[in-house]
Design a protein around this motif. Structure first.
Motif, mmCIF file in Angstrom:
data_model
loop_
_atom_site.group_PDB
_atom_site.id
_atom_site.type_symbol
_atom_site.label_atom_id
_atom_site.label_comp_id
_atom_site.label_asym_id
_atom_site.label_seq_id
_atom_site.Cartn_x
_atom_site.Cartn_y
_atom_site.Cartn_z
ATOM 1 N N HIS A 62 0.872 -1.206 -0.057
ATOM 2 C CA HIS A 62 -0.114 0.012 -0.089
ATOM 3 C C HIS A 62 0.894 1.276 -0.003
ATOM 4 C CE1 HIS A 62 -3.975 1.913 1.712
ATOM 5 N NE2 HIS A 62 -3.279 2.912 0.929
ATOM 6 N N HIS A 64 1.622 5.236 -2.295
ATOM 7 C CA HIS A 64 0.981 6.003 -3.153
ATOM 8 C C HIS A 64 2.323 6.882 -3.650
ATOM 9 C CE1 HIS A 64 -3.266 5.781 -2.235
ATOM 10 N NE2 HIS A 64 -2.710 5.462 -0.884
ATOM 11 N N LYS A 149 -8.704 -1.437 -6.488
ATOM 12 C CA LYS A 149 -8.944 -0.453 -5.107
ATOM 13 C C LYS A 149 -10.229 0.374 -5.240
ATOM 14 C CE LYS A 149 -8.127 2.206 -1.636
ATOM 15 N NZ LYS A 149 -6.864 2.878 -1.478
ATOM 16 N N HIS A 241 -5.775 -0.340 5.450
ATOM 17 C CA HIS A 241 -5.688 0.489 6.718
ATOM 18 C C HIS A 241 -6.874 0.590 7.778
ATOM 19 C CE1 HIS A 241 -8.226 3.296 4.451
ATOM 20 N NE2 HIS A 241 -7.414 3.787 3.515
ATOM 21 N N ASP A 314 0.555 2.576 3.730
ATOM 22 C CA ASP A 314 0.010 3.650 3.095
ATOM 23 C C ASP A 314 0.720 4.902 2.981
ATOM 24 O OD1 ASP A 314 -2.093 4.999 2.039
ATOM 25 O OD2 ASP A 314 -3.216 5.146 3.782
HETATM 26 ZN ZN LIG Z 1 -3.821 4.773 0.616
#
Ligand SMILES: [Zn+2]
Length: 452
Positions: A62, A64, A149, A241, A314
Motif C-alpha cells: 500500500h 502512493h 482498489k 488501513h 499507506d
Molecule cells: Zn492509501
C-alpha cells in the motif's frame, strides 16, 4: 571453478513466521537455495550477519508514489529508494494520486513501463474500481493488476470517484469472476459528511476536530457493508488501513462466517495516538484518523493474535505547501511512512520481552505474498526469491529528517527514537542497500502479477 553459491549470508538470526533461528543462508541465481546451521560451501560473496537479524524483504502492498502526474509529490525512484532503505524489496502502488489514475489497461501499462525504468525494487500495480470503469476490469486483470482498489468515501481526488453500494457490489461480482481481489478504503461517505459538517458548523478547525469528524463508527459502517457484499458475491476482499480494534473484530467475525476477507493496518495506527496527532500536526493527518491510546494498544494485540493479516505503510506524501494550513481540514491527508514505519514496528518489538519479530515477518511479508498470490515471495526458504534485509538492534537513535529518502522530508517519525539499523537490503540476490547505504540505483525492479 566459479562457486555454486553467489551469496552466503553467514551467522545471522533468520526470522520466519515460525520463529527465529541462527542459520546461514545461501543464494544462487537470485533464489534462496539453502538455509542451514552452517554452510561450508564456497561463495562468490559473503555477507557477515553475526549478531544481526536476517528478515524477509518487506512487501509494502500500500503505497502512493504518485507517478505519473504528481511525481513532484513522490516518485517511483525516490519512493523505491526510501522503501529499500527501510528493508523493503517490493511495493504495490495504488491507482490514485498518480494522474491520470489507473482505470484501464493502457494506464497500467504506462505506469508499469515507468516503474521498470525507475524502481530499484520489485513492484505490483493496483487498478482502480470506480463508477467510471466497470467495463475495464477484465483488461486490468489481463494487464496484470495486483488487485482493484475502491473508495467508499470521497478520495480527495476528482479523477477517482468513490463507489456507492450498487457499484461496489457490481464491481465485486465481476472481480470475483475474474479472480481479482478488491481492496476498499472503508469509510462511510454519508456518515463522514455528517460528522464533518457538524465540526465545521461548530466552527472547529483544529486537529481534534478532524479526529472527531471521522469517529470509528464511520469505519465500522463501511466495513459492515463491504464484508456483506463480499459474502454475497464471493469476492476476495481486503480492507486497507483498518484503524480500530472494532474494525478488526468485524473482519474477524466475517472470516468466521466464511467470508474471504483480510485486514491491513498501518504502522501509524500502531505507533501513534490522538495526542501525537495534536503534537505532530499535519504530518500525522490521515483517514481514517489515528485513534486513542487504548485502541492503539488493542491493535497490537490483534497483531499478536493473528487477527490482523497484513501491514502496509499507506505512504501518501505531499509537498510542504499542502501540509501547512491553519485549518486542519484543508491540509492534505496522508502519512509519509514508507521508510520508517516497518522499522519502528520492529524497534517497538525489540523493546519488549517477546521480540515478536516472527509475527511481523508474517504481516509484513509472508501473509502479503500469500494474499496476493506471489508464490515466489515472502519467505526465507529454498526456492523463493532471495528478497531479504539485514538489520541490527542498537541503542535508540532519533530519526533525523536528513536520513529520509522520500522526495519531501516530511514524516511523523522525525525525532522518534529508533533501535533498528537496516544495514542491507537484497532484491532477488542483488544488493540495493549495503553497509547502511544505497549501492545500486539501477532500475532493476520487476513487475509482479498475481500467480507469478
Ligand atoms: Zn492509501
Amino acid at each position: 571453478m566459479k562457486p555454486a553459491i553467489d551469496l552466503l549470508v553467514r551467522g545471522g538470526k533468520v526470522v520466519t513466521p515460525r520463529g527465529v533461528t541462527r542459520a546461514d543462508v545461501a543464494v544462487a541465481h537470485g533464489k534462496f537455495v539453502k538455509v542451514a546451521p552452517a554452510i561450508g560451501d564456497d561463495a562468490a560473496t559473503v555477507l557477515e550477519a553475526k549478531g544481526k537479524y536476517v528478515f524477509p524483504g518487506i512487501i509494502d502492498a500500500h503505497v502512493h508514489f504518485n507517478e505519473p502526474g504528481r511525481a513532484e509529490w513522490e516518485g517511483l525512484d525516490s519512493g523505491a529508494a526510501a522503501l529499500a532503505a527501510g528493508g523493503g524489496t517490493a511495493f504495490f502502488d495504488m491507482p490514485l494520486n498518480s494522474e491520470p489514475p489507473v482505470l484501464d489497461a493502457a494506464r497500467l501499462r504506462e505506469k508499469r513501463a515507468l516503474a521498470e525504468a525507475k524502481s530499484m525494487v520489485d513492484f505490483g500495480l493496483w487498478g482502480g474500481l470506480t463508477p467510471r470503469n466497470l467495463d475495464q476490469l477484465t483488461a486490468l486483470r489481463d494487464a496484470g493488476a495486483i488487485g482493484l482498489k475502491a473508495f467508499m468515501s470521497n478520495s480527495g481526488i476528482e479523477s477517482f470517484p468513490h463507489v456507492d453500494v450498487r457499484v461496489l457490489g457490481e464491481g465485486m461480482k465481476r472481480a470475483a469472476k475474474l479472480g481479482l481481489l478488491v481492496a476498499v478504503h472503508a469509510e462511510d461517505d454519508a456518515l463522514a459528511t455528517t460528522y464533518t459538517n457538524a465540526q465545521k458548523t461548530a466552527g472547529r478547525t483544529d486537529a481534534a476536530a478532524w479526529l472527531a469528524s471521522r469517529p470509528v463508527e464511520v469505519e465500522l459502517a463501511a466495513i459492515r457493508t463491504a464484508t456483506e457484499l463480499a459474502g454475497e458475491t464471493g469476492c476476495a476482499l481486503h480492507i486497507v488501513h483498518v484503524s480500530s480494534p472494532e474494525g478488526v473484530a468485524l473482519v474477524h467475525d466475517a472470516r468466521e462466517r466464511g467470508v474471504d476477507v483480510t485486514a491491513e493496518t498501518c504502522p501509524h495506527y500502531l505507533l501513534l495516538n490522538d495526542d501525537d496527532v495534536a503534537r505532530i500536526g499535519a504530518a500525522a493527518k490521515c483517514a481514517p484518523p489515528i485513534r486513542d491510546e487504548a485502541r492503539r494498544l488493542a491493535l497490537w494485540e490483534d497483531v499478536r493474535d493473528g487477527r490482523l493479516q497484513t501491514i502496509g505503510s499507506d505512504h501518501s506524501p505531499a509537498p510542504a505547501e499542502l501540509k501547512t494550513a491553519p485549518d486542519f481540514f484543508a491540509i492534505w491527508g496522508g502519512i509519509g511512512g514508507v521508510q520508517h514505519g516497518a522499522q519502528l514496528l520492529l524497534s517497538e518489538c525489540a523493546d519488549t520481552a517477546a521480540r515478536d519479530f516472527p509475527r511481523l515477518a508474517a504481516l509484513l511479508a509472508a501473509n502479503v505474498a500469500r494474499r496476493f498470490h506471489l508464490p515466489a515471495k515472502g519467505l526465507i526458504e529454498p526456492g523463493k526469491d532471495a528478497d531479504f534485509c539485514v538489520f541490527e538492534i542498537d541503542e535508540p537513535r532519533e530519526i533525523a529528517a536528513e536520513e529520509l529518502w522520500t522526495r519531501h522530508r516530511i514524516s511523523p517519525y522525525v525525532g522518534r527514537p529508533n533501535r533498528v539499523r537496516v544495514t542491507d537490503t537484497v532484491v532477488r540476490g542483488q544488493a540495493v542497500f549495503a553497509g547502511g547505504r544505497h549501492v545500486n540505483f539501477a532500475p532493476s525492479g520487476r513487475f509482479l502479477r498475481p500467480g507469478k
